[in-house]
Write a protein that holds these residues in place. Structure first.
Motif, mmCIF file in Angstrom:
data_model
loop_
_atom_site.group_PDB
_atom_site.id
_atom_site.type_symbol
_atom_site.label_atom_id
_atom_site.label_comp_id
_atom_site.label_asym_id
_atom_site.label_seq_id
_atom_site.Cartn_x
_atom_site.Cartn_y
_atom_site.Cartn_z
ATOM 1 N N GLY A 1 -12.527 -1.596 -10.065
ATOM 2 C CA GLY A 1 -11.455 -0.746 -9.605
ATOM 3 C C GLY A 1 -10.197 -1.473 -9.711
ATOM 4 O O GLY A 1 -10.076 -2.839 -9.135
ATOM 5 N N ALA A 2 -9.152 -1.160 -10.186
ATOM 6 C CA ALA A 2 -7.792 -1.651 -10.113
ATOM 7 C C ALA A 2 -6.856 -1.492 -8.669
ATOM 8 O O ALA A 2 -7.531 -0.849 -7.817
ATOM 9 N N ARG A 3 -5.690 -2.336 -8.480
ATOM 10 C CA ARG A 3 -5.054 -2.030 -7.477
ATOM 11 C C ARG A 3 -3.978 -1.138 -7.948
ATOM 12 O O ARG A 3 -3.241 -1.451 -8.564
ATOM 13 N N LEU A 4 -4.195 -0.156 -6.878
ATOM 14 C CA LEU A 4 -3.265 0.966 -6.981
ATOM 15 C C LEU A 4 -1.785 0.697 -6.081
ATOM 16 O O LEU A 4 -2.245 0.393 -4.840
ATOM 17 N N THR A 5 -0.585 0.793 -6.577
ATOM 18 C CA THR A 5 0.566 0.564 -5.626
ATOM 19 C C THR A 5 1.228 1.724 -5.271
ATOM 20 O O THR A 5 1.273 2.624 -6.279
ATOM 21 N N ARG A 6 1.946 1.905 -4.315
ATOM 22 C CA ARG A 6 2.812 3.002 -3.908
ATOM 23 C C ARG A 6 4.139 2.858 -4.409
ATOM 24 O O ARG A 6 4.507 1.820 -5.196
ATOM 25 N N PRO A 7 4.877 3.812 -4.566
ATOM 26 C CA PRO A 7 6.263 3.748 -5.028
ATOM 27 C C PRO A 7 7.101 2.708 -4.461
ATOM 28 O O PRO A 7 7.762 2.232 -5.347
ATOM 29 N N ASP A 8 6.831 2.213 -3.310
ATOM 30 C CA ASP A 8 7.742 1.103 -2.978
ATOM 31 C C ASP A 8 7.217 -0.302 -3.067
ATOM 32 O O ASP A 8 7.631 -1.283 -2.646
ATOM 33 N N THR B 1 0.665 -2.056 -1.576
ATOM 34 C CA THR B 1 -0.889 -1.783 -2.112
ATOM 35 C C THR B 1 -1.220 -0.345 -1.464
ATOM 36 O O THR B 1 -1.260 -0.315 -0.156
ATOM 37 N N GLN B 2 -1.753 0.570 -2.127
ATOM 38 C CA GLN B 2 -2.452 1.790 -1.509
ATOM 39 C C GLN B 2 -3.676 1.553 -1.522
ATOM 40 O O GLN B 2 -4.237 1.849 -0.384
ATOM 41 N N ARG C 1 -9.461 0.721 0.968
ATOM 42 C CA ARG C 1 -9.285 -0.865 1.618
ATOM 43 C C ARG C 1 -8.253 -1.354 0.582
ATOM 44 O O ARG C 1 -8.013 -1.155 -0.643
ATOM 45 N N THR C 2 -7.477 -2.110 1.314
ATOM 46 C CA THR C 2 -6.326 -2.968 0.623
ATOM 47 C C THR C 2 -6.588 -4.396 0.423
ATOM 48 O O THR C 2 -5.766 -5.221 -0.012
ATOM 49 N N ASP C 3 -7.853 -4.906 1.226
ATOM 50 C CA ASP C 3 -8.248 -6.566 0.886
ATOM 51 C C ASP C 3 -9.825 -6.695 1.039
ATOM 52 O O ASP C 3 -10.373 -5.577 1.465
ATOM 53 N N GLY C 4 -10.276 -7.925 0.629
ATOM 54 C CA GLY C 4 -11.590 -7.886 0.972
ATOM 55 C C GLY C 4 -12.519 -7.247 -0.408
ATOM 56 O O GLY C 4 -12.013 -6.638 -1.128
ATOM 57 N N GLU C 5 -13.734 -7.189 0.331
ATOM 58 C CA GLU C 5 -14.827 -6.556 -0.506
ATOM 59 C C GLU C 5 -14.510 -5.075 -0.416
ATOM 60 O O GLU C 5 -14.188 -4.530 0.550
#
Length: 293
Positions: free
Chosen positions: A111-118, A121-122, A137-141
């Motif tokens: 899975g990728a990291r999805l970011t918010r408009p600002d 990290t979403q 989740r925004t960090d870790g496993e």
């Protein structure tokens, strides 16, 4: 010619305002790939806009949802990998490269990291609560990938039952991740693979339908992936809360008596045809390892 290893499936419904940006983000990728847009019977010209960007478009006769859209074309995917990408997500140029590298390292899904408009990290993926809810989740496993921007091995996806088309939308990613784990596969987060996400550009988050899909799909996911006692407990808990709601009628779409009764009805109708995933031992092992994280 470079070998194309990935088919990127973009499901769109009334996505005229953002699907072009998504497809142009894909056109800028550093890895070769194929793009397949599934037009969920849009009435705003989304499919035509996609065709104008030079990609293949499959138009469905009715809106099959996100899960149904991906499932509708899975048999048409002839590459090693398949990517799921929301039509309101714009991937960075190296998004696919990082995800392919993760699968080459042994994962079945990344899975990728999805970011918010600002720019914040979403999500980098999905966790699993002690009650069997998925959460960002925004960090870790991570327990599972977020379906908004992910890459999966096609053979492994097909082997564990494909995409749960009947879910329509929501929990199809957590359910798929769970089934992969039940069969011994690894699911990883790849924070370096980023995509800017408008989040909910087409879905009405918090609506009655949103809550219906969320509650129903969570219970159906538990029915086939969780240990039997966990599913029985959560179904009983949902029914008990529903009984209290009928009597007290608190405010909020999630506490609508009619909505909750519809959830119970749809779950009970679907149960006879619900096939358990994995072995009882695998279901206990995965639950013990991940529940509450």
């Amino acid at each position: 010619m470079p070998v194309v290893r990935t088919t990127v499936v973009v499901v769109t419904w009334r996505g005229a305002g953002h699907v072009r940006a998504c497809l142009r983000g894909l056109a800028a990728q550093t890895r070769p790939h194929r793009v397949l847009v599934v037009d969920n019977a849009s009435e705003d010209g989304s499919g035509e806009l996609a065709r104008a960007e030079g990609v293949a478009v499959v138009r469905l006769a009715r809106n099959a949802g996100y899960a149904g859209g991906i499932a509708a074309v899975l048999d048409d995917v002839d590459t090693e990998f398949v990517a799921w990408l929301n039509d309101d997500a714009v991937p960075a140029p190296d998004w696919l490269a990082h995800l392919e590298d993760a699968l080459d390292a042994g994962a079945a899904a990344a899975g990728a990291r999805l970011t918010r408009p600002d720019g914040g990290t979403q999500t980098i993926g999905v966790g699993l609560t002690a009650l069997g809810y998925g959460h960002d989740r925004t960090d870790g496993e991570v327990f599972g990938f977020c379906g908004g921007a992910a890459l999966l091995r096609v053979a492994e996806l097909r082997a564990v039952g494909g995409v749960p088309a009947a879910f329509f939308c929501y929990y199809e990613d957590t359910d798929t991740s769970w089934r992969l784990r039940l069969h011994g596969h690894e699911v990883v987060a790849v924070p370096r693979a980023t995509a800017a996400h408008a989040h909910g550009a087409t879905a009405r988050l918090g609506s009655r339908q949103f809550h219906l899909w969320n509650e129903r799909n969570r219970l159906l996911m538990l029915a086939r992936c969780a240990p039997g006692p966990v599913f029985a407990r959560e179904l009983a808990r949902f029914a008990a809360i529903t009984a209290k709601v009928v009597l007290r009628r608190p405010e909020g779409a999630n506490f609508s008596p009619s909505l909750r009764l519809r959830v119970l009805g749809q779950v009970l109708v679907a149960l006879p045809g619900t096939r358990r995933a994995g072995t009882p031992e695998a279901r206990r092992r995965v639950w013990a390892r991940w529940a509450g994280r």
